[in-house]
Design an enzyme around this catalytic site. Structure first.
Site, PDB file in Angstrom:
ATOM      1  N   HIS A  69       0.811  -1.218   0.000  1.00  0.00           N
ATOM      2  CA  HIS A  69       0.000   0.000   0.000  1.00  0.00           C
ATOM      3  C   HIS A  69       0.843   1.266   0.000  1.00  0.00           C
ATOM      4  CE1 HIS A  69      -2.424  -2.998   2.472  1.00  0.00           C
ATOM      5  NE2 HIS A  69      -3.059  -2.897   1.320  1.00  0.00           N
ATOM      6  N   HIS A  71       0.952   4.783   1.835  1.00  0.00           N
ATOM      7  CA  HIS A  71       0.463   5.387   3.073  1.00  0.00           C
ATOM      8  C   HIS A  71       0.574   6.902   2.993  1.00  0.00           C
ATOM      9  CE1 HIS A  71      -0.102   1.830   5.863  1.00  0.00           C
ATOM     10  NE2 HIS A  71       0.238   1.292   4.709  1.00  0.00           N
ATOM     11  N   HIS A  94     -11.575   0.583   2.269  1.00  0.00           N
ATOM     12  CA  HIS A  94     -10.477  -0.190   1.704  1.00  0.00           C
ATOM     13  C   HIS A  94     -11.049  -1.184   0.693  1.00  0.00           C
ATOM     14  CE1 HIS A  94      -6.629  -2.230   1.513  1.00  0.00           C
ATOM     15  NE2 HIS A  94      -7.274  -3.379   1.645  1.00  0.00           N
ATOM     16  N   HIS A 103      -9.246   3.175  -1.571  1.00  0.00           N
ATOM     17  CA  HIS A 103      -8.225   4.145  -1.167  1.00  0.00           C
ATOM     18  C   HIS A 103      -7.308   4.345  -2.375  1.00  0.00           C
ATOM     19  CE1 HIS A 103      -8.314   2.287   3.185  1.00  0.00           C
ATOM     20  NE2 HIS A 103      -9.417   2.974   2.913  1.00  0.00           N
ATOM     21  N   ASP A 106      -4.511   1.779  -2.186  1.00  0.00           N
ATOM     22  CA  ASP A 106      -4.783   0.335  -2.217  1.00  0.00           C
ATOM     23  C   ASP A 106      -4.199  -0.304  -3.480  1.00  0.00           C
ATOM     24  OD1 ASP A 106      -6.171   0.508   0.157  1.00  0.00           O
ATOM     25  OD2 ASP A 106      -8.155   0.471  -0.776  1.00  0.00           O
ATOM     26  N   HIS A 143       3.185  -5.084   4.086  1.00  0.00           N
ATOM     27  CA  HIS A 143       2.600  -5.596   5.327  1.00  0.00           C
ATOM     28  C   HIS A 143       2.964  -7.057   5.568  1.00  0.00           C
ATOM     29  CE1 HIS A 143       0.104  -2.100   6.387  1.00  0.00           C
ATOM     30  NE2 HIS A 143       0.145  -1.874   5.082  1.00  0.00           N
ATOM     31  N   ARG A 166       3.605  -3.876   9.783  1.00  0.00           N
ATOM     32  CA  ARG A 166       4.380  -3.304   8.687  1.00  0.00           C
ATOM     33  C   ARG A 166       5.781  -3.912   8.680  1.00  0.00           C
ATOM     34  NH1 ARG A 166       1.992   2.847   9.151  1.00  0.00           N
ATOM     35  NH2 ARG A 166      -0.161   2.134   9.397  1.00  0.00           N
TER      36      ARG A 166
END
Length: 177
Positions: A69, A71, A94, A103, A106, A143, A166
């Site tokens: 992703h 951020h 999401h 998002h 995403d 992640h 993360r």
């Protein structure tokens, strides 16, 4: 000022048009805990606005998926935690990268391959390297779990895809040509 008789429009007409290689950005991913997960992701925005995302991330076990992703912050002062939430200026739930409402950050999952290296190359029409919702200066986060793409049936799924902690992160910057 004397002596200049050619119009500026005439001068501009004679300048050759150079083809642009597109706008490019890069992120170097590091694992703030033990240095295990690392890699590089390149972004190339074509003239039509489509962004190609390509890269290699090491130490992702073969055939295992990891949430991938963008951020909201380009801040790694507190490891990957300070990168904030998924980049979501439109306040959508999401979802997966193919969903209409998602998002901006995403990007789904990356998948480990041979030698425990995730290699990928895909196009995305939502992220941009320019304009008011540019991803430049924000972070990429890998992640620890698979992203369920908002289909997990719980509140956390609609927020993070249940992708867990993360593993690695880095700040997206303009790439030197």
């Amino acid at each position: 000022m004397g002596g200049v008789t050619q119009k500026m429009t005439d001068t501009v007409k004679s300048v050759p048009i150079l083809s642009s290689p597109g706008i490019q950005a890069v992120v170097v991913l590091r694992d703030p805990n033990n240095g295990q997960v690392c890699g590089q992701v390149d972004f190339l925005q074509a003239d039509d606005g489509i962004v190609t995302v390509s890269g290699e991330i090491k130490n992702i076990p073969d055939k295992q998926k990891r949430g991938f992703h963008i951020h909201e912050f380009g801040d790694t002062t507190n490891g990957c935690t300070s990168a904030g939430a998924h980049y979501n200026p439109d306040n959508n739930d999401h979802a997966g990268p193919q969903d209409v409402l998602r998002h901006i950050g995403d990007l789904g999952n990356i998948v480990g391959g041979s030698g425990n290296v995730a290699k990928f190359n895909f196009k995305d029409s939502v992220i941009k390297l320019t304009g008011p919702h540019s991803i430049v200066g924000r972070s990429v986060v890998v992640h620890e779990k698979e992203d369920d793409l908002g289909q997990g049936g719980n509140a956390e799924s609609k927020k993070t895809g249940n992708a867990g902690g993360r593993m690695a992160c880095g700040v997206i910057g303009i790439k030197k040509n």
